[in-house]
Design an enzyme around this catalytic site. Structure first.
Site, PDB file in Angstrom:
ATOM      1  N   SER A 111       0.941  -0.839   0.074  1.00 50.42           N
ATOM      2  CA  SER A 111       0.309  -0.124   0.007  1.00 50.42           C
ATOM      3  C   SER A 111       0.961   1.641  -0.111  1.00 50.42           C
ATOM      4  CB  SER A 111      -0.216   0.230   1.852  1.00 50.42           C
ATOM      5  OG  SER A 111      -1.811   1.125   1.362  1.00 50.42           O
ATOM      6  N   TYR A 137      -1.884  -0.673   9.707  1.00 51.34           N
ATOM      7  CA  TYR A 137      -2.207  -0.378   8.759  1.00 51.34           C
ATOM      8  C   TYR A 137      -0.417  -0.115   8.275  1.00 51.34           C
ATOM      9  CZ  TYR A 137      -3.817  -1.213   4.426  1.00 51.34           C
ATOM     10  OH  TYR A 137      -4.285  -1.057   2.663  1.00 51.34           O
TER      11      TYR A 137
HETATM   12  P1  NDP Z   1     -11.142  -5.168   0.238  1.00 48.17           P
HETATM   13  O1  NDP Z   1     -12.800  -4.959   1.398  1.00 48.17           O
HETATM   14  O2  NDP Z   1     -12.980  -4.751  -0.964  1.00 48.17           O
HETATM   15  O3  NDP Z   1     -11.668  -6.757   0.054  1.00 48.17           O
HETATM   16  C1  NDP Z   1     -10.794  -7.569   0.485  1.00 48.17           C
HETATM   17  C2  NDP Z   1     -11.296  -9.080   0.771  1.00 48.17           C
HETATM   18  O4  NDP Z   1     -10.539  -9.431   1.575  1.00 48.17           O
HETATM   19  C3  NDP Z   1     -13.167  -9.153   0.940  1.00 48.17           C
HETATM   20  O5  NDP Z   1     -13.427  -9.988   0.486  1.00 48.17           O
HETATM   21  C4  NDP Z   1     -12.538  -9.619   2.418  1.00 48.17           C
HETATM   22  O6  NDP Z   1     -13.776 -10.553   3.036  1.00 48.17           O
HETATM   23  C5  NDP Z   1     -11.693 -10.285   2.789  1.00 48.17           C
HETATM   24  N1  NDP Z   1     -11.028 -11.057   3.644  1.00 48.17           N
HETATM   25  C6  NDP Z   1     -10.658  -9.530   4.678  1.00 48.17           C
HETATM   26  N2  NDP Z   1     -10.222 -10.441   5.704  1.00 48.17           N
HETATM   27  C7  NDP Z   1     -10.193 -11.469   5.230  1.00 48.17           C
HETATM   28  C8  NDP Z   1      -9.654 -13.024   5.587  1.00 48.17           C
HETATM   29  N3  NDP Z   1      -8.892 -12.969   7.168  1.00 48.17           N
HETATM   30  N4  NDP Z   1      -9.172 -14.459   5.268  1.00 48.17           N
HETATM   31  C9  NDP Z   1      -9.536 -14.014   4.428  1.00 48.17           C
HETATM   32  N5  NDP Z   1      -9.706 -12.951   3.335  1.00 48.17           N
HETATM   33  C10 NDP Z   1     -10.515 -11.870   4.691  1.00 48.17           C
HETATM   34  O7  NDP Z   1     -10.924  -4.103   0.057  1.00 48.17           O
HETATM   35  P2  NDP Z   1     -10.242  -3.822  -1.253  1.00 48.17           P
HETATM   36  O8  NDP Z   1     -10.382  -4.935  -2.543  1.00 48.17           O
HETATM   37  O9  NDP Z   1     -10.042  -2.767  -1.061  1.00 48.17           O
HETATM   38  O10 NDP Z   1      -8.167  -4.481  -1.033  1.00 48.17           O
HETATM   39  C11 NDP Z   1      -8.170  -5.642  -1.582  1.00 48.17           C
HETATM   40  C12 NDP Z   1      -6.251  -5.461  -0.668  1.00 48.17           C
HETATM   41  O11 NDP Z   1      -5.721  -4.035  -1.776  1.00 48.17           O
HETATM   42  C13 NDP Z   1      -6.200  -5.365   0.706  1.00 48.17           C
HETATM   43  O12 NDP Z   1      -5.158  -6.175   1.409  1.00 48.17           O
HETATM   44  C14 NDP Z   1      -5.251  -3.671   1.263  1.00 48.17           C
HETATM   45  O13 NDP Z   1      -5.129  -3.651   1.801  1.00 48.17           O
HETATM   46  C15 NDP Z   1      -5.056  -3.398  -1.173  1.00 48.17           C
HETATM   47  N6  NDP Z   1      -4.998  -1.940  -0.775  1.00 48.17           N
HETATM   48  C16 NDP Z   1      -6.562  -1.235  -0.905  1.00 48.17           C
HETATM   49  C17 NDP Z   1      -6.499   0.045  -0.939  1.00 48.17           C
HETATM   50  C18 NDP Z   1      -7.431   0.565  -1.438  1.00 48.17           C
HETATM   51  O14 NDP Z   1      -7.563   2.097  -1.618  1.00 48.17           O
HETATM   52  N7  NDP Z   1      -9.065   0.268  -1.536  1.00 48.17           N
HETATM   53  C19 NDP Z   1      -5.300   0.927  -1.130  1.00 48.17           C
HETATM   54  C20 NDP Z   1      -3.821  -0.105  -1.255  1.00 48.17           C
HETATM   55  C21 NDP Z   1      -4.353  -0.726  -0.698  1.00 48.17           C
HETATM   56  P3  NDP Z   1     -14.536 -10.017   4.022  1.00 48.17           P
HETATM   57  O15 NDP Z   1     -15.825  -8.570   2.970  1.00 48.17           O
HETATM   58  O16 NDP Z   1     -15.448 -10.787   4.364  1.00 48.17           O
HETATM   59  O17 NDP Z   1     -14.079  -9.006   5.034  1.00 48.17           O
END
Ligand code: NDP
Length: 253
Positions: free
Chosen positions: A144, A159
């Site tokens: 990130s 984070y």
């Molecule tokens: P979302 O919350 O839309 O997607 C994250 C997914 O991860 C969800 O489906 C969530 O499931 C799942 N998840 C969370 N915890 C667990 C777990 N313990 N085991 C398995 N699955 C899990 O987030 P984004 O698409 O925005 O983010 C995706 C990645 O990108 C992340 O790593 C985030 O930190 C990174 N990122 C995102 C940014 C942004 O601006 N969006 C910026 C920088 C990095 P559930 O919905 O059930 O919790």
């Protein structure tokens, strides 16, 4: 991305955190399928099930990345259904804005457990299959901008620390696994329009933020998915240990 280029034809991919249809993981799964991969999608949101099979190139498997046993079970199933693993995308993650003065140990640990230990757990469980792959295996991890600029807007120090850990972990993986034929790289997204960010800033702050981004907009999940495709595919065959910024110029360093 124009046309079906088949950049991942014959490749077997595991993508974590792909259940949310508005998330980056779902965009990765869609793009990988369009490029010819078969994909195991791992997410805690999927129900535990005895033996889901491949349907239309994908299989959805329950996995809580923070639990090693859950990752071992999911990866064993994925490798069996796909017939091996060539690509791993560690995308599952959580975010929270809690500032240091309000941050309790439990919340700090949970952030590290999911984002950093989760990346380790899935990577470790996938490693035997990746090392066996003869199809140019690659790992892509989600860092990130928060890890690079001293915290995020919506992400607190826990984070930033978890994502900084992911970036360092990736660089060390690249060094350790390169001689064994596995590449490891990171993407570092800026502000991407997913449930993590949408509606979280308020109208005025959102406009102000966009004006400060050279490309004048927030990113879309597809913007990140395309960078992940580059790192997962043979297009990046001589790149390992790198961090690809996907932030519209928000953080230039
Ligand atoms: P979302 O919350 O839309 O997607 C994250 C997914 O991860 C969800 O489906 C969530 O499931 C799942 N998840 C969370 N915890 C667990 C777990 N313990 N085991 C398995 N699955 C899990 O987030 P984004 O698409 O925005 O983010 C995706 C990645 O990108 C992340 O790593 C985030 O930190 C990174 N990122 C995102 C940014 C942004 O601006 N969006 C910026 C920088 C990095 P559930 O919905 O059930 O919790």
């Amino acid at each position: 991305m124009a046309g079906a280029l088949g950049l991942l034809a014959g490749k077997r991919a595991v993508v974590t955190g792909g259940a949310n249809p508005r998330g980056i993981g779902a965009a990765v799964v869609e793009l990988f399928l369009a490029q010819g991969a078969t994909v195991a999608v791992l997410d805690q949101a999927y129900p535990e099930s005895a033996g889901p099979a491949l349907a239309q190139g994908r299989v959805d498997l329950h996995c809580d990345v923070s639990q090693a046993a859950s990752c071992e079970a999911a990866l064993a199933h994925a490798a069996q259904v796909l017939g091996g693993v060539d690509i791993l995308v560690n995308n599952a993650g959580i975010v929270a804005a809690t500032r240091i003065w309000d941050l309790e140990e439990d919340e700090f640990r949970r952030m590290i457990d999911v984002n950093l230990t989760g990346t380790y757990n899935v990577t470790h469980a996938a490693l035997p299959a990746l090392l066996e792959s003869t199809r140019r295996p690659a790992i892509v991890n989600l860092g990130s901008t928060a890890a690079l600029r001293g915290g995020g807007l919506l992400g607190g120090s826990h984070y930033a620390a978890s994502k900084g850990g992911v970036i360092s972990f990736t660089k060390a993986l690249a060094r350790e696994l390169g001689p064994r034929g596995v590449r490891a790289n990171c993407v570092a997204p800026g502000i991407i329009e997913t449930d993590m960010t949408l509606g979280k800033f308020g109208e005025n702050w959102e406009q102000e933020l966009k004006q400060g981004i050279p490309l004048q907009r927030f990113g879309l999940p597809a913007d990140v998915a395309q960078a992940i495709l580059f790192l997962a595919s043979d297009l990046s065959s001589y790149s390992t240990g790198i961090v690809v910024d996907v932030n519209g110029g928000f953080h230039i360093h």
